[in-house]
Enzyme design. Structure first.
Site, short mmCIF file in Angstrom:
data_model
loop_
_atom_site.label_atom_id
_atom_site.label_comp_id
_atom_site.label_asym_id
_atom_site.label_seq_id
_atom_site.Cartn_x
_atom_site.Cartn_y
_atom_site.Cartn_z
N GLY A 1 -70.36 67.59 -42.00
CA GLY A 1 -69.00 67.42 -42.52
C GLY A 1 -68.30 66.23 -41.89
N THR A 2 -68.52 66.04 -40.60
CA THR A 2 -67.86 64.93 -39.90
C THR A 2 -68.27 63.60 -40.51
OG1 THR A 2 -67.73 66.21 -37.85
CG2 THR A 2 -67.61 63.81 -37.64
N ASN B 1 -59.04 74.78 -41.40
CA ASN B 1 -59.99 75.47 -40.53
C ASN B 1 -59.32 76.34 -39.47
OD1 ASN B 1 -59.42 72.57 -39.95
ND2 ASN B 1 -60.29 73.09 -37.96
N GLN C 1 -64.44 74.05 -45.10
CA GLN C 1 -64.15 75.48 -44.94
C GLN C 1 -64.05 76.20 -46.29
OE1 GLN C 1 -64.18 77.25 -42.22
NE2 GLN C 1 -64.25 75.62 -40.71
N SER D 1 -70.27 70.88 -45.47
CA SER D 1 -71.13 70.95 -44.28
C SER D 1 -72.04 72.16 -44.40
CB SER D 1 -70.23 71.09 -43.05
OG SER D 1 -71.00 71.43 -41.92
N HIS E 1 -73.65 74.03 -42.03
CA HIS E 1 -73.68 75.14 -41.07
C HIS E 1 -72.54 76.14 -41.22
CE1 HIS E 1 -70.79 73.85 -37.78
NE2 HIS E 1 -70.90 72.71 -38.43
N CYS F 1 -63.15 72.66 -31.75
CA CYS F 1 -62.92 71.45 -30.93
C CYS F 1 -61.74 71.64 -29.99
CB CYS F 1 -62.69 70.23 -31.80
SG CYS F 1 -62.46 70.59 -33.50
#
Ligand code: PLP
Length: 390
Positions: free
Chosen positions: A69-70, A153, A181, A201, A203, A331
């Protein structure tokens, strides 16, 4: 252990592991090779691209596989803004919401720091939502891109993406959404959403960490960020992660249970469990405050502040009682800084430091959530008894 941190990550689903296994073992070819092993890998990659495209309602050529995703967010924000400015030097601003994930926020700040862009931050209301009026107020003739996430998120608030995208388009501005998300919970049809770019993403969906994708609408200009052998039609070089792409596509396809997010199916069942959980926590913990939108939120996220505690102490106490959750975002965990998302929603810094997020996947049961709600009552009670730093 009751795992209530699915917004941080999820275990790999068995079906996903089985689908990707051949490309980690016997069929290990490089899709660019011209022998049969390479051709098998190329076919698997093409199949994954077609399946991902089907899940998002786009063409296979509009999918760019990334490392997560990043990277998808970086590619969208930097890649679109830089390409647009290269075509028209007056396009030197980007607009992002005040509650974006750091992947979007830091990409915008990079554009400001290194490339001289201006960043316009779209404020949110007390539920964490961007209104059409708030977006309208920040758009300028020089806005190159708007980026507003689909669902947050930390608090799970869902944004009115289709309406925001329509407004951006009225001004001729492309629209990106971070759907990391939202994927698995909300409809992802990029046509209905009207977005030009959308990040996902693996995961968060039952695929392994380190794979994701960017949907990029047909003719949207993009400056690549990773240069090399010209894979992904020159938009993202590097030998493709074939097994990762297969995993992501399989997870996306599994998540497309009929009705998911559309008024029936698991999303509705989980939303009802979430609401029961929210009611139990609010009833059982004096002073507890629900953060985010009461209704327009992910079925899988319940987030609170517990004034008179510290979020980190509540987390530790909950873990002792067998409940694993987080302070808001992976994070921010471990940091003493209050969450910028909660501050943007107008929550004061002291209260923001007491935030706890519970997030679950579709395997969660009513019994587990009942147990978790009583653990929350006990944990907050003991932290308050010890004092906020106890
Ligand atoms: N965007 C949002 C909204 C997220 O929640 C996350 C992960 O927490 C990301 C982006 C980053 O995704 P990845 O972990 O795949 O890099």
């Amino acid at each position: 252990m009751i795992f209530l941190d699915a917004a941080a990550t999820t275990p790999v689903r068995r079906e996903v592991l089985e689908a990707m296994w051949p490309y980690l073992s016997g069929e290990f070819g490089n899709p660019s090779s011209h022998h049969s092993l390479g051709e098998t890998a190329a076919a698997a990659l093409a199949g994954a691209r077609a399946a991902a495209a089907e899940a998002l309602g786009c063409r296979p050529g509009e999918i760019i596989f990334t490392s997560g995703g990043t990277e998808a967010d970086n590619l969208a924000v930097k890649g679109i803004a830089l390409a647009r400015r290269a075509a028209d030097p007056r396009l030197d601003r980007v607009a992002i919401s005040a509650v974006e994930h750091p992947a979007v926020q830091e990409s915008a700040l990079y554009l400001e720091r290194v490339h001289g862009f201006a960043v316009d931050v779209i404020p949110v209301d007390s539920f964490g939502q961007v209104t059409v009026e708030a977006l309208a107020a920040v758009l300028r003739p020089g806005t190159a891109l708007v980026s507003v996430m689909y669902a947050n998120n930390e608090v799970g608030t869902v944004q009115p993406v289709a309406r925001l995208a329509a407004l951006a388009h009225e001004h001729g501005i492309p629209f990106h959404t971070d759907a990391v998300q939202a994927a698995g919970w909300l409809p992802l049809d990029v046509g209905a959403l009207g977005v030009d770019a959308l990040s996902i993403s693996g995961h968060k969906l039952g695929a392994p960490k380190g794979n994701g994708a960017l949907f990029l609408r047909g003719r949207t200009r993009l400056e690549p960020l990773v240069h090399g052998g010209g894979q992904e039609r020159g938009r993202r070089s590097g030998t493709e992660n074939v097994a990762g792409a297969v995993a992501l596509a399989t997870a996306l396809t599994l998540a497309r249970t009929p009705g998911l997010g559309a008024g029936e199916g698991p999303a509705v069942r989980i939303a009802a469990l979430r609401d029961d959980f929210i009611r139990s926590v609010l009833a059982g913990v004096p002073g507890a405050v629900l953060t985010g939108h009461p209704g327009e939120r992910l079925p899988s996220v319940a987030s609170f502040c517990f004034p008179g505690t510290s979020g980190e102490s509540v987390l530790l106490e909950l873990e002792r009682q067998g409940v694993v959750c987080s302070s808001g975002s992976a994070c921010a965990a471990g940091s003493d800084e209050p969450s910028p998302v909660l501050l943007a929603m107008g929550i004061d810094a002291e209260v923001a430091q007491t935030a706890v997020r519970f997030s679950f996947d579709a395997t969660i049961t009513a019994a587990e959530l009942q147990e978790a709600a009583s653990a929350v009552r006990n944990a907050v009670g003991s932290v308050r008894a010890l004092g906020p730093t106890g």
